[in-house]
Enzyme design. Structure first.
Site, PDB file in Angstrom:
ATOM      1  N   ARG A  20       0.840  -1.210   0.000  1.00  0.00           N
ATOM      2  CA  ARG A  20       0.000   0.000   0.000  1.00  0.00           C
ATOM      3  C   ARG A  20       0.872   1.256   0.000  1.00  0.00           C
ATOM      4  O   ARG A  20       0.641   2.207  -0.766  1.00  0.00           O
ATOM      5  CB  ARG A  20      -0.902  -0.042   1.243  1.00  0.00           C
ATOM      6  CG  ARG A  20      -1.707   1.204   1.514  1.00  0.00           C
ATOM      7  CD  ARG A  20      -2.573   0.958   2.752  1.00  0.00           C
ATOM      8  NE  ARG A  20      -3.313   2.121   3.176  1.00  0.00           N
ATOM      9  CZ  ARG A  20      -2.868   3.013   4.045  1.00  0.00           C
ATOM     10  NH1 ARG A  20      -1.656   2.890   4.575  1.00  0.00           N
ATOM     11  NH2 ARG A  20      -3.624   4.039   4.398  1.00  0.00           N
ATOM     12  N   ASP A 134      11.254 -13.597  10.747  1.00  0.00           N
ATOM     13  CA  ASP A 134      12.408 -14.135  11.478  1.00  0.00           C
ATOM     14  C   ASP A 134      13.309 -13.098  12.163  1.00  0.00           C
ATOM     15  O   ASP A 134      14.083 -13.438  13.045  1.00  0.00           O
ATOM     16  CB  ASP A 134      13.271 -14.981  10.532  1.00  0.00           C
ATOM     17  CG  ASP A 134      12.554 -16.238  10.075  1.00  0.00           C
ATOM     18  OD1 ASP A 134      11.411 -16.472  10.529  1.00  0.00           O
ATOM     19  OD2 ASP A 134      13.123 -16.988   9.264  1.00  0.00           O
ATOM     20  N   GLU A 229      13.119 -23.083  16.241  1.00  0.00           N
ATOM     21  CA  GLU A 229      13.214 -24.296  15.410  1.00  0.00           C
ATOM     22  C   GLU A 229      14.658 -24.606  14.995  1.00  0.00           C
ATOM     23  O   GLU A 229      15.005 -25.759  14.782  1.00  0.00           O
ATOM     24  CB  GLU A 229      12.333 -24.170  14.161  1.00  0.00           C
ATOM     25  CG  GLU A 229      12.764 -23.066  13.221  1.00  0.00           C
ATOM     26  CD  GLU A 229      11.914 -22.946  11.975  1.00  0.00           C
ATOM     27  OE1 GLU A 229      11.423 -23.952  11.464  1.00  0.00           O
ATOM     28  OE2 GLU A 229      11.749 -21.796  11.508  1.00  0.00           O
ATOM     29  N   ARG A 263       2.930 -16.851  11.093  1.00  0.00           N
ATOM     30  CA  ARG A 263       3.105 -16.038   9.879  1.00  0.00           C
ATOM     31  C   ARG A 263       1.846 -15.262   9.484  1.00  0.00           C
ATOM     32  O   ARG A 263       1.898 -14.353   8.664  1.00  0.00           O
ATOM     33  CB  ARG A 263       3.533 -16.946   8.710  1.00  0.00           C
ATOM     34  CG  ARG A 263       4.948 -17.490   8.847  1.00  0.00           C
ATOM     35  CD  ARG A 263       5.792 -17.217   7.623  1.00  0.00           C
ATOM     36  NE  ARG A 263       5.266 -17.800   6.442  1.00  0.00           N
ATOM     37  CZ  ARG A 263       5.750 -18.886   5.836  1.00  0.00           C
ATOM     38  NH1 ARG A 263       6.800 -19.509   6.363  1.00  0.00           N
ATOM     39  NH2 ARG A 263       5.227 -19.338   4.738  1.00  0.00           N
TER      40      ARG A 263
HETATM   41  O1  F6P Z   1      11.522 -17.447   6.714  1.00  0.00           O
HETATM   42  C1  F6P Z   1      10.259 -17.459   7.255  1.00  0.00           C
HETATM   43  C2  F6P Z   1       9.903 -18.826   7.758  1.00  0.00           C
HETATM   44  O2  F6P Z   1       8.624 -18.741   8.315  1.00  0.00           O
HETATM   45  C3  F6P Z   1      10.866 -19.441   8.759  1.00  0.00           C
HETATM   46  O3  F6P Z   1      10.698 -18.971  10.060  1.00  0.00           O
HETATM   47  C4  F6P Z   1      10.559 -20.903   8.617  1.00  0.00           C
HETATM   48  O4  F6P Z   1      11.651 -21.678   8.982  1.00  0.00           O
HETATM   49  C5  F6P Z   1      10.257 -21.040   7.161  1.00  0.00           C
HETATM   50  O5  F6P Z   1       9.858 -19.770   6.716  1.00  0.00           O
HETATM   51  C6  F6P Z   1       9.198 -22.046   6.848  1.00  0.00           C
HETATM   52  O6  F6P Z   1       9.068 -22.092   5.465  1.00  0.00           O
HETATM   53  P1  F6P Z   1       7.964 -22.929   4.683  1.00  0.00           P
HETATM   54  O7  F6P Z   1       6.672 -22.236   4.891  1.00  0.00           O
HETATM   55  O8  F6P Z   1       8.402 -22.874   3.263  1.00  0.00           O
HETATM   56  O9  F6P Z   1       8.003 -24.281   5.272  1.00  0.00           O
END
Ligand code: F6P
Length: 330
Positions: A20, A134, A229, A263
């Site tokens: 936007r 991230d 992770e 996300r």
């Molecule tokens: O880079 C963003 C992210 O959400 C990371 O935190 C995570 O490891 C990765 O993408 C997961 O990716 P995908 O959705 O392709 O599995």
């Protein structure tokens, strides 16, 4: 100037307000804004955002109401083909074919690495923007989407605190973060969790057991451990197994993996303001003739950094914040 805009890699809350901002800044000074669908993959496939009336150029109204919408209306993708020489040349040809003068890619390390590679085969200007939950990019103190992801994680951990307290137990909560433990650390401090495990610092199961014994002795009946992770223990499930395998873990426990929930969601005000500030600055930078750079927020100021410097490593957690957590967890 004709500006192409795309989102690539994992989506992040704030990508829409960023679009936007770019469109409004560009259109108000007489530029043309073209939304490219599905990131670099869509660019190679000549997929452009089209308004319901068939118009391809994005107008001021085409981005109305995007401030509080998560995800990205441009859609995103991770493209394998774009990492090849053939893919890069194809993307450069499409940009030429549609007379695009400048490109603003929004994404993380992979997106900006792609932008740098593209700049070697295409003569147009490129200004990247940091869009990833991230917070692992150099060249910015915060990435667009990070604050919202922390907010989401804290909300979940607050709820788990209730259940952990009711059942006198421990939760291992896995959050995203392959290279940088910022989501884990910020979520841990904000939620008052006792343990955090991040990729930047080796995790020692024996130390954790000692810590658990100490806090149990002091009367703590429930525990929350936030595990990124990318932690070297291999994530929450593996860490729990390692602690159980010692035969000495003083708490009954469960694992919760928050995953892609982090996300999505309505971007928090900080992400909306960050996205707007950086988006507008990206358009200004193009008009100043800048290229091959990313706009980030450094010391509260929109700042340009060369893409080479942004992608050469990863941002790390602030170790002072680890100390903060240790003091609080005592
Ligand atoms: O880079 C963003 C992210 O959400 C990371 O935190 C995570 O490891 C990765 O993408 C997961 O990716 P995908 O959705 O392709 O599995």
């Amino acid at each position: 100037m004709r500006i192409g805009i795309l989102c690539s890699g994992g989506d992040a809350p704030g990508m829409n307000p960023c679009l936007r901002a770019i469109v409004r800044a560009a259109v108000s000074i007489g530029d043309e804004a073209l939304g490219i669908m599905h990131g670099y993959e869509g660019l190679m496939n000549e997929e452009f955002y089209t308004q319901p009336d068939g118009t391809v150029f994005m107008g001021l109204r085409s981005v109305s109401g995007l401030s509080n919408i998560g995800g990205t209306i441009l859609h995103s993708s991770r493209s394998q083909r774009f990492t090849t020489e053939e893919g890069l040349k194809c993307a450069a040809n499409v940009l030429q074919k549609y007379h695009i003068d400048a490109l603003i890619p929004i994404g993380g390390n992979g997106t900006l690495t792609g932008a740098l590679e593209l700049s070697k085969v295409w003569n147009g200007q490129i200004i990247g923007l940091p869009g990833t939950i991230d917070n692992d990019l150099l060249g910015t103190d915060y990435t667009i989407g990070f604050e919202t992801a922390v907010h989401t994680a804290v909300e979940a951990v607050d709820k788990l605190h209730d259940t952990a307290g009711s059942h006198d137990m421990m939760f291992f909560v896995e959050v995203m973060g392959r290279h940088c433990g910022d989501v884990a650390l910020h979520a841990a401090i904000a939620s008052g969790s006792e343990i955090v495990c991040v990729p930047e610092i080796p995790t020692d199961p024996e130390n954790i057991i000692k810590h658990l014994y100490n806090i149990k002795k002091r009367g703590k009946t429930s525990v929350l451990a936030i595990v990124a992770e990318g932690d070297d223990s291999g994530g929450a499930t593996n860490l729990r197994q390692k602690l159980i395998a010692t035969g000495e873990c003083p708490y009954d426990s469960r694992v919760v993996i928050l995953g892609h929930i982090q996300r999505g969601g309505i971007p928090v005000p900080f992400d909306r303001i960050l996205a707007t500030t950086l988006g507008v600055r990206a358009v200004d930078a193009l008009h100043e003739g800048e290229t091959g750079k990313m706009v980030g927020l450094i010391n509260n100021k929109a700042t340009l950094s060369p893409l080479e410097e942004v992608i050469c490593g990863h941002r790390c957690v602030d170790t002072n914040m680890i100390k903060l957590l240790q003091i609080m967890a005592n």
